[in-house]
Design a protein around this motif. Structure first.
Motif, PDB file in Angstrom:
ATOM      1  N   GLU A 215      33.371  42.720  51.835  1.00 48.07           N
ATOM      2  CA  GLU A 215      34.103  41.457  51.785  1.00 48.07           C
ATOM      3  C   GLU A 215      35.041  41.569  50.610  1.00 48.07           C
ATOM      4  O   GLU A 215      34.598  41.759  49.475  1.00 48.07           O
ATOM      5  CB  GLU A 215      33.146  40.280  51.585  1.00 48.07           C
ATOM      6  CG  GLU A 215      32.477  39.858  52.871  1.00 48.07           C
ATOM      7  CD  GLU A 215      31.456  38.750  52.649  1.00 48.07           C
ATOM      8  OE1 GLU A 215      31.399  38.183  51.546  1.00 48.07           O
ATOM      9  OE2 GLU A 215      30.699  38.480  53.602  1.00 48.07           O
ATOM     10  N   GLN A 216      36.318  41.465  50.875  1.00 45.77           N
ATOM     11  CA  GLN A 216      37.348  41.654  49.849  1.00 45.77           C
ATOM     12  C   GLN A 216      37.959  40.313  49.499  1.00 45.77           C
ATOM     13  O   GLN A 216      38.528  39.642  50.369  1.00 45.77           O
ATOM     14  CB  GLN A 216      38.431  42.605  50.385  1.00 45.77           C
ATOM     15  CG  GLN A 216      39.676  42.714  49.517  1.00 45.77           C
ATOM     16  CD  GLN A 216      39.415  43.461  48.220  1.00 45.77           C
ATOM     17  OE1 GLN A 216      38.879  44.555  48.227  1.00 45.77           O
ATOM     18  NE2 GLN A 216      39.785  42.851  47.099  1.00 45.77           N
ATOM     19  N   ILE A 217      37.867  39.942  48.234  1.00 42.61           N
ATOM     20  CA  ILE A 217      38.566  38.743  47.770  1.00 42.61           C
ATOM     21  C   ILE A 217      39.985  39.134  47.399  1.00 42.61           C
ATOM     22  O   ILE A 217      40.182  40.038  46.575  1.00 42.61           O
ATOM     23  CB  ILE A 217      37.849  38.121  46.551  1.00 42.61           C
ATOM     24  CG1 ILE A 217      36.466  37.622  46.976  1.00 42.61           C
ATOM     25  CG2 ILE A 217      38.678  36.987  45.949  1.00 42.61           C
ATOM     26  CD1 ILE A 217      35.681  36.994  45.841  1.00 42.61           C
ATOM     27  N   GLY A 218      40.968  38.491  48.010  1.00 42.37           N
ATOM     28  CA  GLY A 218      42.373  38.745  47.686  1.00 42.37           C
ATOM     29  C   GLY A 218      42.787  40.138  48.094  1.00 42.37           C
ATOM     30  O   GLY A 218      42.165  40.788  48.937  1.00 42.37           O
ATOM     31  N   PRO A 219      43.880  40.631  47.473  1.00 45.37           N
ATOM     32  CA  PRO A 219      44.405  41.947  47.826  1.00 45.37           C
ATOM     33  C   PRO A 219      43.493  43.072  47.322  1.00 45.37           C
ATOM     34  O   PRO A 219      42.952  42.981  46.226  1.00 45.37           O
ATOM     35  CB  PRO A 219      45.758  41.993  47.123  1.00 45.37           C
ATOM     36  CG  PRO A 219      45.708  40.958  46.064  1.00 45.37           C
ATOM     37  CD  PRO A 219      44.720  39.933  46.475  1.00 45.37           C
ATOM     38  N   ALA A 220      43.358  44.120  48.126  1.00 50.31           N
ATOM     39  CA  ALA A 220      42.614  45.305  47.674  1.00 50.31           C
ATOM     40  C   ALA A 220      43.513  46.223  46.867  1.00 50.31           C
ATOM     41  O   ALA A 220      43.033  46.987  46.029  1.00 50.31           O
ATOM     42  CB  ALA A 220      42.054  46.053  48.879  1.00 50.31           C
TER      43      ALA A 220
END
Lengths: 120, 120
Positions: A88-93
């Motif tokens: 689960e990625q918050i915002g840009p990776a």
């Protein structure tokens, strides 16, 4: 079978590539490197932790940017020399503020950027 | 901007990792390596062509197995040191006859195989 990070196949630098994929959408977000300790920390904490080759230091993804990667699924490939992490990625990776690092398309012999940086 | 395979960032062996993703389902199938010539051949032919580190030879995916990878989309990451290929994969991508090489899940400190080899 119990999992031992030392059982993976690391390169001459002691590193293994790790692909981060959005657990929800399936989008491939980035590829970075882990050493055995980063593998262990990622599994222990659920916070994806790479080894920064440029800084020669652990890199807890999002620690400074807030763009945290939470581990959802951890997979090893057949040769045990590549990892696939569903996250689960918050915002840009990407450090360019894009959702994924793979924002450049090569088509008909030319490059084209297909994603804009996120704002704010 | 015209694309030049020489503009990518290769490692000390002249190789760059390439992630193959099913263009239809988004499943990550495998990771293998390319050199500049493999990149050029893949783009020219539309048949995904890796560099085999063990055989030290070009590896046209599916040439002997029939499990061909046809290129659908070719992407470069922000650091130009990793490729993402969206492909149409005939049959299993993995040499173990599984659809994906990432068939081993690590969970609760243990490994578990989650995909069966395809039959026939």
């Amino acid at each position: 079978m119990p999992f031992d990070p030392a059982s993976l196949s690391y390169d001459a630098r002691g590193l293994i590539p790790a692909i981060a994929q959005d657990a929800g959408t399936g989008e491939v977000l980035m590829m970075a490197w882990m050493n055995a300790e980063a593998v262990a920390r990622t599994l222990e904490t659920g916070r994806v932790t790479y080894w920064s080759r440029s800084r020669q230091a652990f890199w807890i993804k999002g620690e400074t940017s807030g763009h945290v990667q939470t581990l959802v699924e951890f997979r090893v490939d057949c040769d045990r020399d590549c990892l696939l992490l569903k996250v689960e990625q918050i915002g840009p990776a990407c450090h360019t503020n894009r959702r994924s690092c793979f924002y450049t398309l090569v088509e008909d012999g030319a490059e084209r950027v297909t994603m804009a940086p996120e704002v704010g």
